[in-house]
Write a protein that holds these residues in place. Structure first.
Motif, PDB file in Angstrom:
ATOM      1  N   LEU A 120      -4.021  14.919  -3.521  1.00 35.79           N
ATOM      2  CA  LEU A 120      -3.540  13.729  -2.832  1.00 35.79           C
ATOM      3  C   LEU A 120      -4.038  12.440  -3.779  1.00 35.79           C
ATOM      4  CD1 LEU A 120      -3.809  14.475   0.829  1.00 35.79           C
ATOM      5  CD2 LEU A 120      -1.733  14.951  -0.574  1.00 35.79           C
ATOM      6  N   SER A 121      -4.403  12.904  -5.154  1.00 37.24           N
ATOM      7  CA  SER A 121      -4.924  11.617  -5.760  1.00 37.24           C
ATOM      8  C   SER A 121      -4.304  11.611  -7.223  1.00 37.24           C
ATOM      9  CB  SER A 121      -6.512  11.877  -6.110  1.00 37.24           C
ATOM     10  OG  SER A 121      -7.140  12.177  -4.928  1.00 37.24           O
ATOM     11  N   CYS A 122      -4.276  10.212  -7.823  1.00 34.12           N
ATOM     12  CA  CYS A 122      -3.696  10.106  -9.116  1.00 34.12           C
ATOM     13  C   CYS A 122      -4.509   8.993  -9.737  1.00 34.12           C
ATOM     14  CB  CYS A 122      -2.399   9.995  -8.966  1.00 34.12           C
ATOM     15  SG  CYS A 122      -1.842   8.368  -8.053  1.00 34.12           S
ATOM     16  N   ARG A 123      -3.880   8.232 -10.701  1.00 38.05           N
ATOM     17  CA  ARG A 123      -4.583   7.009 -11.345  1.00 38.05           C
ATOM     18  C   ARG A 123      -4.716   5.993 -10.404  1.00 38.05           C
ATOM     19  NH1 ARG A 123      -4.782   6.703 -16.877  1.00 38.05           N
ATOM     20  NH2 ARG A 123      -4.712   4.691 -16.737  1.00 38.05           N
ATOM     21  N   THR A 124      -3.575   5.659  -9.389  1.00 40.35           N
ATOM     22  CA  THR A 124      -3.729   4.661  -8.544  1.00 40.35           C
ATOM     23  C   THR A 124      -4.119   4.938  -7.196  1.00 40.35           C
ATOM     24  OG1 THR A 124      -1.304   4.864  -8.537  1.00 40.35           O
ATOM     25  CG2 THR A 124      -2.105   3.363 -10.003  1.00 40.35           C
ATOM     26  N   VAL A 125      -4.436   6.180  -6.724  1.00 38.79           N
ATOM     27  CA  VAL A 125      -4.851   6.651  -5.491  1.00 38.79           C
ATOM     28  C   VAL A 125      -5.922   7.574  -5.561  1.00 38.79           C
ATOM     29  CG1 VAL A 125      -3.743   7.552  -3.411  1.00 38.79           C
ATOM     30  CG2 VAL A 125      -2.141   6.109  -4.645  1.00 38.79           C
ATOM     31  N   LEU A 126      -6.712   7.642  -4.783  1.00 37.08           N
ATOM     32  CA  LEU A 126      -7.830   8.466  -4.512  1.00 37.08           C
ATOM     33  C   LEU A 126      -8.138   8.711  -2.959  1.00 37.08           C
ATOM     34  CD1 LEU A 126     -10.244   9.996  -5.770  1.00 37.08           C
ATOM     35  CD2 LEU A 126     -11.680   7.863  -5.553  1.00 37.08           C
ATOM     36  N   THR A 127      -7.782  10.087  -2.830  1.00 33.21           N
ATOM     37  CA  THR A 127      -8.183  10.543  -1.376  1.00 33.21           C
ATOM     38  C   THR A 127      -9.329  11.355  -1.306  1.00 33.21           C
ATOM     39  OG1 THR A 127      -5.781  10.539  -0.934  1.00 33.21           O
ATOM     40  CG2 THR A 127      -7.115  11.816   0.533  1.00 33.21           C
ATOM     41  N   VAL A 151       1.051  -1.111  -0.085  1.00 36.23           N
ATOM     42  CA  VAL A 151      -0.081  -0.147   0.007  1.00 36.23           C
ATOM     43  C   VAL A 151       0.928   1.393   0.159  1.00 36.23           C
ATOM     44  CG1 VAL A 151      -1.669   1.272   1.349  1.00 36.23           C
ATOM     45  CG2 VAL A 151      -1.935  -1.102   0.986  1.00 36.23           C
ATOM     46  N   GLU A 152       1.909   1.160   0.892  1.00 38.12           N
ATOM     47  CA  GLU A 152       2.854   2.350   1.025  1.00 38.12           C
ATOM     48  C   GLU A 152       3.462   2.565  -0.538  1.00 38.12           C
ATOM     49  OE1 GLU A 152       4.048   3.078   5.546  1.00 38.12           O
ATOM     50  OE2 GLU A 152       4.961   1.391   4.462  1.00 38.12           O
ATOM     51  N   LYS A 153       3.974   1.524  -1.091  1.00 38.53           N
ATOM     52  CA  LYS A 153       4.570   1.465  -2.193  1.00 38.53           C
ATOM     53  C   LYS A 153       3.883   2.205  -3.225  1.00 38.53           C
ATOM     54  CE  LYS A 153       7.609  -2.181  -1.438  1.00 38.53           C
ATOM     55  NZ  LYS A 153       8.400  -3.789  -1.995  1.00 38.53           N
ATOM     56  N   VAL A 154       2.471   1.715  -3.513  1.00 34.14           N
ATOM     57  CA  VAL A 154       1.595   2.523  -4.489  1.00 34.14           C
ATOM     58  C   VAL A 154       1.356   3.683  -4.191  1.00 34.14           C
ATOM     59  CG1 VAL A 154      -0.809   2.215  -5.344  1.00 34.14           C
ATOM     60  CG2 VAL A 154       0.533   0.178  -4.847  1.00 34.14           C
ATOM     61  N   ILE A 155       1.282   4.070  -3.046  1.00 37.15           N
ATOM     62  CA  ILE A 155       0.841   5.728  -2.639  1.00 37.15           C
ATOM     63  C   ILE A 155       2.315   6.496  -3.038  1.00 37.15           C
ATOM     64  CG2 ILE A 155       0.615   7.228  -0.791  1.00 37.15           C
ATOM     65  CD1 ILE A 155      -1.239   5.156   0.567  1.00 37.15           C
ATOM     66  N   GLU A 156       3.390   6.093  -2.556  1.00 36.84           N
ATOM     67  CA  GLU A 156       4.509   6.687  -2.818  1.00 36.84           C
ATOM     68  C   GLU A 156       4.901   6.906  -4.516  1.00 36.84           C
ATOM     69  OE1 GLU A 156       7.543   4.649  -0.652  1.00 36.84           O
ATOM     70  OE2 GLU A 156       6.678   5.353   1.311  1.00 36.84           O
ATOM     71  N   GLN A 157       4.721   5.936  -5.423  1.00 32.32           N
ATOM     72  CA  GLN A 157       4.976   5.653  -6.638  1.00 32.32           C
ATOM     73  C   GLN A 157       3.839   6.708  -7.391  1.00 32.32           C
ATOM     74  OE1 GLN A 157       4.774   1.684  -7.886  1.00 32.32           O
ATOM     75  NE2 GLN A 157       6.775   0.998  -6.921  1.00 32.32           N
ATOM     76  N   GLY A 158       2.603   6.612  -6.908  1.00 30.82           N
ATOM     77  CA  GLY A 158       1.672   7.359  -7.722  1.00 30.82           C
ATOM     78  C   GLY A 158       1.704   8.986  -7.317  1.00 30.82           C
ATOM     79  N   LEU A 159       2.206   9.270  -6.067  1.00 27.90           N
ATOM     80  CA  LEU A 159       1.974  10.795  -5.611  1.00 27.90           C
ATOM     81  C   LEU A 159       3.453  11.244  -5.689  1.00 27.90           C
ATOM     82  CD1 LEU A 159      -0.407  10.741  -2.594  1.00 27.90           C
ATOM     83  CD2 LEU A 159      -0.969  11.174  -5.062  1.00 27.90           C
ATOM     84  N   GLY A 160       4.371  10.438  -5.974  1.00 26.61           N
ATOM     85  CA  GLY A 160       6.064  10.900  -5.944  1.00 26.61           C
ATOM     86  C   GLY A 160       6.400  11.362  -4.571  1.00 26.61           C
ATOM     87  N   ARG A 161       5.893  10.887  -3.515  1.00 26.13           N
ATOM     88  CA  ARG A 161       6.667  11.347  -2.154  1.00 26.13           C
ATOM     89  C   ARG A 161       6.480  10.456  -1.182  1.00 26.13           C
ATOM     90  NH1 ARG A 161       3.355  16.565  -0.492  1.00 26.13           N
ATOM     91  NH2 ARG A 161       1.717  15.590  -1.711  1.00 26.13           N
ATOM     92  N   PRO A 162       7.174  10.286  -0.169  1.00 20.86           N
ATOM     93  CA  PRO A 162       7.002   9.116   1.026  1.00 20.86           C
ATOM     94  C   PRO A 162       5.714   9.579   1.334  1.00 20.86           C
ATOM     95  CG  PRO A 162       9.145  10.242   0.945  1.00 20.86           C
ATOM     96  CD  PRO A 162       8.434  10.987   0.105  1.00 20.86           C
TER      97      PRO A 162
END
Length: 574
Positions: free
Chosen positions: A241-248, A113-124
């Motif tokens: 805080l959203s992208c193709r793989t993360v929705l906040t 989960v952390e990896k997907v968020i970091e890759q999608g949003l570009g930040r830790p």
């Protein structure tokens, strides 16, 4: 290209063939092996024993088909959920069985989960959220939901896409399309249903669902269309805080309406607001929730309703909304002609429709399900089922928007029966229908339509002399020809051409076979013998090629066409 997009064609093909064999085994195990063997090359690839594996399968075909989709994984479960909306294509027992499919999947590890968020949003993650709870709120095939707190202290919900689910679903979509085309080639009856087109629509919607930016756009539009006078809302998306793989999105503190006590004041209030929201979405906005089941609707202590999961929404154009109102009015006024005309306009007939038979069917259904003493006696479920049966009987393929609407209406009707069956649904619907009716017949609208029609007629009259002169000139010069329409005879040239070509190929193969036999040398003593050996192998290769083409053409086609597109999709590079 990313690393995942640079896979070789051979690697994709090997992976898909392996997946194909696994799928075939599961299909056969559920008693559908005989259908597999009717597809081109199935016996050669899978073996003829595949049909014997499902002899002990239990349950009706509809139940086994539902179990099959559940066993094949997330892509096929999603397909089953889509098919459960197509009452115009499948019998009622299949629709009922497919409606029970549940979107279940294993929990995604927190590290992923952390990896997907970091890759999608570009930040830790630590730079984005002050807290991200490890325990998920919910898990599904496409994604997983976690509670989090932003750096500003706002409580939010984070939807994270399952790693690798895109590649899995795209591979399954390739196989689905290939299977659909194979079934169309093998089974004549399926040409009317057009399974390949259904898979194409499913692929478009599924790939859109894999892009969380599309759901974010749906949330933005839904919030713009909210009625401030009613206690109904949807989560507020947070684009930064959203992208193709993360929705906040914002968190709504409430409980599912299925937890409300049936018949209580809370339940009555919730059902009335749900009906108002759906009627406004269908008749006024042309934008409605496509899956309003009890788990997707929350209610808080103040009675505010919140619709969740806006990944599946329906849209209706103004013309489609007008057709719905006309359909409702025609049903109320017992105008079978109007209802029949609108039904044919709402769908696409795949064969000639007997208007008289259609009108009689409409009158029968109306007298059985609409002419009742009270609203509580209306059997909505039975009416929808009879409507779907009529659509299938007359081979009318409904637009996907109407199929989704029928599914959503059936879901809401189930909520009404479970929580507040005494609600006056017609009284709630009436203002929205009247609004569309008044807008349609308003003086401004009528003047606008009259002006538009007048401009069109004036343009037609101005250009008509030119068109008439052109038509007469074409008749005089022979550019316009009148030909009789003879469907059976029109196919005769193609049939003769195909038959002659097959005979020619077969004769060529036979002549090459005879030539190869004649060319067999008696020994290997002279140059002439070596020349005969060369011609023997040449004629043998040509004979094998000729017989292969003849066999392929006869076994695969049987006068049917077979497109290369599925095979190209099967081996396409991602």
């Amino acid at each position: 290209m990313t690393q995942g997009e640079t896979k070789s064609i051979l690697g994709v093909a090997v992976r898909d063939v392996t997946r194909l064999r696994k799928v075939a085994v599961v299909v056969a195990r559920h008693g559908f092996g005989e259908i597999l063997l009717r597809m081109p090359f199935a016996a050669q690839i899978l073996g003829r024993d595949v049909a014997k594996q499902g002899k002990e399968a239990q349950g009706t075909p509809a139940e086994r088909f539902t179990q099959l989709l559940g066993a094949l994984g997330p892509t096929y479960i999603k397909l089953g959920q889509v098919l459960s909306m197509r009452a115009d294509l499948l019998p009622a027992d299949y629709i009922q069985a497919l409606s029970t499919l549940q979107d279940q999947a294993p929990v995604i590890p927190y590290s992923d989960v952390e990896k997907v968020i970091e890759q999608g949003l570009g930040r830790p993650v630590a730079e984005i959220f002050s807290e991200l709870e490890e325990e998920p709120l919910a898990t599904a095939s496409i994604g997983q939901i976690h509670m989090a707190t932003t750096k500003e202290g706002r409580r939010v919900v984070v939807k994270v896409q399952r790693p690798g689910i895109g590649d899995v679903m795209r591979g399954d979509l390739d196989l689905l399309y290939l299977a659909a085309r194979g079934l169309e080639v093998s089974i004549d009856e399926l040409k009317l249903i057009q399974p390949a087109k259904i898979v194409g629509e499913f692929e478009k919607n599924l790939l859109r669902e894999l892009n969380f930016s599309a759901e974010l756009a749906n949330l933005v539009r839904a919030r713009q269309l909210l009625d401030p006078a009613r206690p109904v809302t949807v989560p507020e998306p947070i684009p930064e805080l959203s992208c193709r793989t993360v929705l906040t999105m914002s968190h709504f503190e409430g409980r599912p309406i299925r937890d409300l006590e049936p018949g209580s004041d809370e339940a009555a209030h919730a059902i009335e607001e749900v009906l108002h929201a759906m009627c406004k979405g269908v008749f006024v906005d042309g934008f409605f929730h496509g899956d309003p089941h009890a788990g997707n609707i929350l209610v808080d202590d103040e009675g505010t309703i919140c619709f969740l999961d806006m990944g599946l929404v329906g849209t209706l154009s103004p013309e489609q909304r007008d057709d719905l109102v006309t359909l409702v009015l025609g049903t109320i006024l017992d105008d079978a002609s109007t209802v029949a005309r609108v039904l044919l306009k709402m769908g696409t007939p795949t064969q000639r429709v007997d208007i008289g038979d259609l009108k009689r069917e409409i009158i029968r259904v109306r007298s059985q399900y609409v002419m009742v003493q009270s609203v509580g006696e209306i059997d909505t479920e039975g009416f929808i089922e009879e409507f779907a049966n009529a659509v299938r009987k007359f081979r009318v393929k409904l637009a996907i928007e109407y199929s989704l609407l029928v599914k959503a209406a059936g879901t809401v009707e189930g909520l009404v029966r479970a929580l507040h069956p005494d609600v006056d649904a017609l009284e709630i619907t009436k203002p929205y229908v009247e609004r569309i009716f008044s807008e349609r017949w308003s003086p401004q609208q009528m003047v606008q339509q009259a002006l538009g029609g007048g401009v069109g007629v004036a343009s037609l009259l101005r250009t008509m002399p030119t068109h008439v002169d052109q038509i007469l000139h074409d008749f005089e010069t022979g550019n316009v020809q009148v030909k009789p329409i003879t469907p059976k005879l029109d196919k005769l040239p193609d049939t003769v051409y195909q038959s002659a070509t097959r005979v020619a190929v077969a004769l060529f193969a036979a002549s090459m076979t005879i030539s190869a036999a004649v060319s067999i040398p008696a020994g290997y003593e002279s140059y002439m013998d070596w020349a005969r050996i060369f011609f023997f192998f040449l004629f043998t290769a040509l004979a094998i090629g000729g017989w292969t083409v003849t066999w392929w053409w006869h076994w695969l086609g049987r006068a049917r066409t077979f497109r290369l597109a599925p095979l190209l999709n099967f081996f396409r590079r991602r």
